[in-house]
Design an enzyme around this catalytic site. Structure first.
Site, short mmCIF file in Angstrom:
data_model
loop_
_atom_site.label_atom_id
_atom_site.label_comp_id
_atom_site.label_asym_id
_atom_site.label_seq_id
_atom_site.Cartn_x
_atom_site.Cartn_y
_atom_site.Cartn_z
N CYS A 1 0.07 -7.65 -12.67
CA CYS A 1 -0.03 -8.83 -13.52
C CYS A 1 1.23 -9.67 -13.36
O CYS A 1 2.32 -9.15 -13.17
CB CYS A 1 -0.21 -8.51 -14.99
SG CYS A 1 -1.60 -7.43 -15.33
N ARG B 1 0.47 -10.91 -7.69
CA ARG B 1 0.54 -9.72 -8.56
C ARG B 1 -0.80 -9.38 -9.19
O ARG B 1 -0.93 -8.37 -9.89
CB ARG B 1 1.57 -9.97 -9.68
CG ARG B 1 2.95 -10.30 -9.16
CD ARG B 1 3.88 -10.53 -10.32
NE ARG B 1 4.05 -9.31 -11.09
CZ ARG B 1 4.93 -8.36 -10.81
NH1 ARG B 1 5.72 -8.49 -9.77
NH2 ARG B 1 5.03 -7.29 -11.56
N TRP C 1 -4.20 -8.21 -13.20
CA TRP C 1 -4.81 -7.20 -12.35
C TRP C 1 -5.28 -6.12 -13.32
O TRP C 1 -4.46 -5.46 -13.96
CB TRP C 1 -3.80 -6.64 -11.36
CG TRP C 1 -4.41 -5.71 -10.36
CD1 TRP C 1 -5.04 -6.05 -9.19
CD2 TRP C 1 -4.47 -4.28 -10.43
NE1 TRP C 1 -5.48 -4.92 -8.54
CE2 TRP C 1 -5.15 -3.82 -9.28
CE3 TRP C 1 -4.03 -3.34 -11.36
CZ2 TRP C 1 -5.39 -2.48 -9.03
CZ3 TRP C 1 -4.27 -1.99 -11.12
CH2 TRP C 1 -4.94 -1.57 -9.95
N ASN D 1 2.24 -6.94 -19.03
CA ASN D 1 2.13 -6.38 -17.69
C ASN D 1 2.52 -4.91 -17.80
O ASN D 1 3.67 -4.62 -18.13
CB ASN D 1 3.08 -7.13 -16.74
CG ASN D 1 3.22 -6.44 -15.39
OD1 ASN D 1 2.29 -5.77 -14.95
ND2 ASN D 1 4.35 -6.61 -14.75
N GLY D 2 1.58 -4.01 -17.59
CA GLY D 2 1.89 -2.59 -17.68
C GLY D 2 0.74 -1.84 -18.31
O GLY D 2 -0.38 -2.33 -18.38
N GLU E 1 -0.99 1.95 10.20
CA GLU E 1 -0.70 0.63 9.64
C GLU E 1 -1.73 -0.40 10.11
O GLU E 1 -2.19 -1.23 9.33
CB GLU E 1 0.73 0.22 10.03
CG GLU E 1 1.17 -1.15 9.59
CD GLU E 1 1.12 -1.40 8.08
OE1 GLU E 1 0.90 -0.45 7.31
OE2 GLU E 1 1.28 -2.56 7.69
N LYS F 1 -4.14 -2.52 7.58
CA LYS F 1 -4.19 -3.99 7.57
C LYS F 1 -5.65 -4.45 7.66
O LYS F 1 -6.05 -5.35 6.94
CB LYS F 1 -3.41 -4.60 8.75
CG LYS F 1 -1.90 -4.53 8.69
CD LYS F 1 -1.25 -5.42 7.66
CE LYS F 1 -1.15 -4.76 6.32
NZ LYS F 1 -0.03 -3.96 6.00
N GLU G 1 -7.65 -3.73 4.40
CA GLU G 1 -7.23 -4.55 3.25
C GLU G 1 -7.81 -5.94 3.27
O GLU G 1 -8.21 -6.46 2.24
CB GLU G 1 -5.70 -4.76 3.28
CG GLU G 1 -4.89 -3.61 2.90
CD GLU G 1 -3.44 -4.03 2.75
OE1 GLU G 1 -2.98 -4.16 1.62
OE2 GLU G 1 -2.76 -4.23 3.79
N HIS H 1 -10.71 16.58 17.26
CA HIS H 1 -10.99 17.57 16.22
C HIS H 1 -11.91 17.01 15.14
O HIS H 1 -11.93 17.51 14.02
CB HIS H 1 -9.69 18.08 15.62
CG HIS H 1 -8.81 18.72 16.66
ND1 HIS H 1 -9.00 20.00 17.11
CD2 HIS H 1 -7.78 18.21 17.38
CE1 HIS H 1 -8.10 20.27 18.05
NE2 HIS H 1 -7.35 19.19 18.24
N LYS I 1 -0.14 -7.35 -5.06
CA LYS I 1 1.01 -7.16 -4.18
C LYS I 1 1.89 -6.01 -4.63
O LYS I 1 2.41 -5.25 -3.84
CB LYS I 1 1.81 -8.48 -4.16
CG LYS I 1 3.01 -8.46 -3.25
CD LYS I 1 2.59 -8.52 -1.81
CE LYS I 1 3.74 -8.41 -0.86
NZ LYS I 1 3.27 -7.99 0.48
O1 M6R Z 1 6.24 -2.85 -2.70
P1 M6R Z 1 6.01 -1.55 -2.00
O2 M6R Z 1 6.47 -1.55 -0.60
O3 M6R Z 1 6.53 -0.38 -2.77
O4 M6R Z 1 4.42 -1.42 -1.97
C1 M6R Z 1 3.80 -0.30 -1.44
C2 M6R Z 1 2.35 -0.56 -1.20
O5 M6R Z 1 1.71 -0.90 -2.39
C3 M6R Z 1 2.11 -1.68 -0.18
O6 M6R Z 1 2.75 -1.42 1.03
C4 M6R Z 1 0.61 -1.87 0.07
O7 M6R Z 1 0.08 -0.76 0.72
C5 M6R Z 1 0.35 -3.15 0.85
N1 M6R Z 1 -0.79 -3.82 0.30
C6 M6R Z 1 0.09 -2.91 2.28
O8 M6R Z 1 -0.21 -4.07 2.99
#
Ligand code: M6R
Length: 611
Positions: free
Chosen positions: A2, A27, A73, A99-100, A484, A488, A491, A507, A606
């Site tokens: 949030c 956020r 969020w 937020n929390g 990674e 990507k 996501e 395997h 984020k």
């Molecule tokens: O801010 P941080 O690096 O701690 O965040 C970790 C993950 O939430 C972050 O890398 C997330 O996986 C991203 N959406 C990846 O693109």
């Protein structure tokens, strides 16, 4: 998660709040709302992104000099108009954004229901707000006092902002576990989850700490602890320009951030790496160099993309420093009573510096006597502040939800840390050390070279955009890159993708291979090259569609691949900073081709500030 914004001062509050919320949409963007002091507290809120609220309330009287706003969020309660913040108290006089997570909200809610309170949302926020109002009414006290009393009963994490119809110039704010920045202007104050909403108005900010409460008026900022003692606000100068948080002509932040990488990696190395003199200057590491060199193991803690950077670092540190490294998901580490002894070294990696699981994992390790080194992007963030030492990645604000430039920045910092420790420890030859410093120094230029092929990668994306699944395979330093690349793609395109160590494919995952499955090999020239070429042949023999990231001039891999994405020659230790770039672009272009909102993918935010 949030995003929260507040303003009190002589300007019109609504435009400041809306602009600020748009900057904080990274956020969360499930719903949006504002509360304005306009002859009483007026609340406007709606499911959806900030622009949708803006459109829905055109023509309303939005005149106000004080207000708060929220982009959500969802945690408690589905995204909907009624669960959107701000929430209003039973009397309608108080409005609050949060937020929390309030963990003991159901207990508080039951107490309030017994007293006759009726709730209009499924949120923990509405419960806390009415709990505060109940205390205020029963004790005939100020809102500030009621908040202080209430927070002593609260279990969980929060940043809250409240406005009160009876005190129209004041915003009460409090923090525990989620970020809060207060910007100091002339006769005005700004509040935000980060500094972006206040950038064009002030460069003077105060980062509020946990268990602090702020009483914010146009001419006054009073900071207190929960024991009601006044604190002196520590005013810091912001080193951030507006251009850094704008798209600058790119269609999306993600594309801008991918293309910024030559510069961000350069910024990360600048002032630290001196290849001609053979030095790496990192004071936040140097301070703990003795302990790191003597450590019997290093534990790396992170989540998501940062965890992938940690995995690359594991390979590099073990190779160069000969120190045992373990890489842990912060969320697992924090709950499983990990064995940490005094003197263990923890490297915590985080772009935002606010990830809740990483923060708690650090606290757990710190309590057991570990030395915490933070590799963090956001300056002044919680993880940066609770770490003993470490290094910033200096990638600048990363706004696209999918992490790109932060990842390559993390790799650059972690490689420098490994080289520095290896050098001090004497576990690397002088020749190899000097060679790697030079290799590192050339990375920004080589990333720029890779980016020149973006149009070619766009065509590959068009070709494969309708695939249902993808497999990403890599070995050694490129195995985390495969993870990674798959993350990507998942996501931002919502295509199912899995990353695997190439040899593990036999395997199990090989059962997935048929003539419709794109298999992305990260097959750059390194010690494992011959092995991964054999894996390519195995996939080809089963009619899988081989796409590979290869080193320039690798004719053999080209002949085995339906499509190739090329990187320049580089030492295997630094190659992940290059081999990940085509995968970022591939995911981006597939996401765009499928019409997805790549900067704000569904269900994501984020910064994951809830566990
Ligand atoms: O801010 P941080 O690096 O701690 O965040 C970790 C993950 O939430 C972050 O890398 C997330 O996986 C991203 N959406 C990846 O693109």
């Amino acid at each position: 998660m949030c995003g929260i914004v507040g303003y009190t001062g002589p300007r019109e509050a609504y435009p400041i709040i809306i602009k600020g919320l748009k900057r904080l949409e990274y956020r969360g963007y499930d719903s949006t709302g504002v509360a304005l002091q306009n002859g009483g507290v007026k609340v406007y809120k709606k499911k959806g992104k900030v622009a949708e609220l803006e459109e829905a309330i055109v023509g309303k009287n939005l005149h106000a000099h004080v207000g708060i706003g929220h982009t959500r969020w969802a945690t408690h309660g589905e995204p909907s108009d009624r669960n959107a913040h701000p929430h209003q108290s039973s009397s309608g006089k108080l409005a609050m954004i949060h937020n929390g997570i309030i963990e003991n909200y159901s207990q508080l809610k039951n107490e309030l229901i017994k007293k006759g309170y009726v709730f209009h949302s499924d949120t923990d926020t509405e419960v806390l707000l009415n709990f505060i109002e109940e205390i205020k009414t029963n004790n005939s006290c100020t809102l500030e006092e009621a908040v202080r009393i209430a927070l002593k009963r609260v279990v969980g994490a929060y940043v809250i902002l409240l406005v009160d119809a009876d005190d129209p110039e004041t915003i009460i704010a409090a923090r525990k576990g989620s970020p809060l920045v207060i910007g100091i202007g002339k006769g005005e104050h700004f509040l935000g989850s980060d500094a972006s909403p206040m950038l064009e108005y002030t460069k003077e900010v105060v980062y509020v700490n946990d268990y602090e409460l702020a009483i914010v008026r146009p001419d006054e900022l009073i900071l207190k602890n929960l024991g009601n003692e006044k604190l002196t606000p520590y005013v810091q100068k912001l080193d951030l320009e507006l251009a850094a948080i704008e798209k600058g002509g790119y269609e999306h932040f993600m594309l801008k951030e991918i293309f910024e990488q030559p510069q961000t990696i350069y910024d990360c190395l600048r002032g630290r790496l001196d290849a001609s003199n053979g030095t790496i200057t990192m004071s936040g590491i140097q301070q703990y160099a003795d302990q790191i060199v003597k450590a019997s193991r290093i534990v790396i803690i992170a989540c998501g993309t940062s965890w992938h950077a940690g995995l690359v670092a594991e390979y590099i540190i073990e190779e160069l420093c000969r120190i045992n490294v373990e890489v842990e998901y912060a969320s697992e580490f924090r709950y499983r009573n990990p064995v940490i002894t005094k003197g263990d070294v923890i490297i915590a990696i985080s772009q935002s510096g606010e990830t809740a699981d990483t923060l708690v994992a650090i606290e757990t390790a710190k309590a057991k006597g570990a030395i915490i080194l933070g590799v963090v992007n956001v300056v002044g963030s919680s993880i940066a502040r609770i770490s003993h030492g470490g290094a910033y990645t200096h990638a600048g604000p990363e706004i696209g939800v999918a992490s790109t430039k932060a990842f390559t920045g993390q790799l650059a910092v972690l490689t420098m840390i490994a080289l520095k420790i290896a050098y001090i420890k004497g576990s690397i030859s002088h020749e190899r050390y000097m060679h790697l410093l030079n290799e590192l120094q050339e990375i920004p230029e080589k990333v720029a070279w890779v980016l020149k092929n973006s149009e070619h990668i766009k065509k590959i994306a068009e070709k494969y955009k309708d695939a249902r699944d993808f497999l990403y395979l890599g070995r050694g330093y490129n195995f985390p890159v495969a993870l990674e690349g798959a993350l990507k793609l998942k996501e931002i395109s919502y295509i199912h993708a899995e990353g695997y160590p190439a040899a593990e494919m036999k395997h199990g995952p090989i059962a997935l291979v048929d003539d419709s499955l794109p298999v992305v090999f990260i097959a750059t020239r390194d010690a494992y090259h011959e092995k991964i070429v054999s894996n390519m042949q195995e996939i080809k023999a089963r009619k899988g569609r081989v796409i590979s990231v290869i080193t320039e001039g690798d004719e053999h891999s080209t002949s085995l691949s339906e499509d190739v994405m090329i990187i320049p020659e580089a030492d295997e230790i630094v190659a992940p900073m290059l081999s990940v770039v085509p995968l970022q672009l591939l995911a981006y272009y597939i996401g765009v081709a499928k019409g997805q909102d790549v900067d704000k993918p569904r269900n994501l935010a984020k910064s994951v500030t809830v566990e």
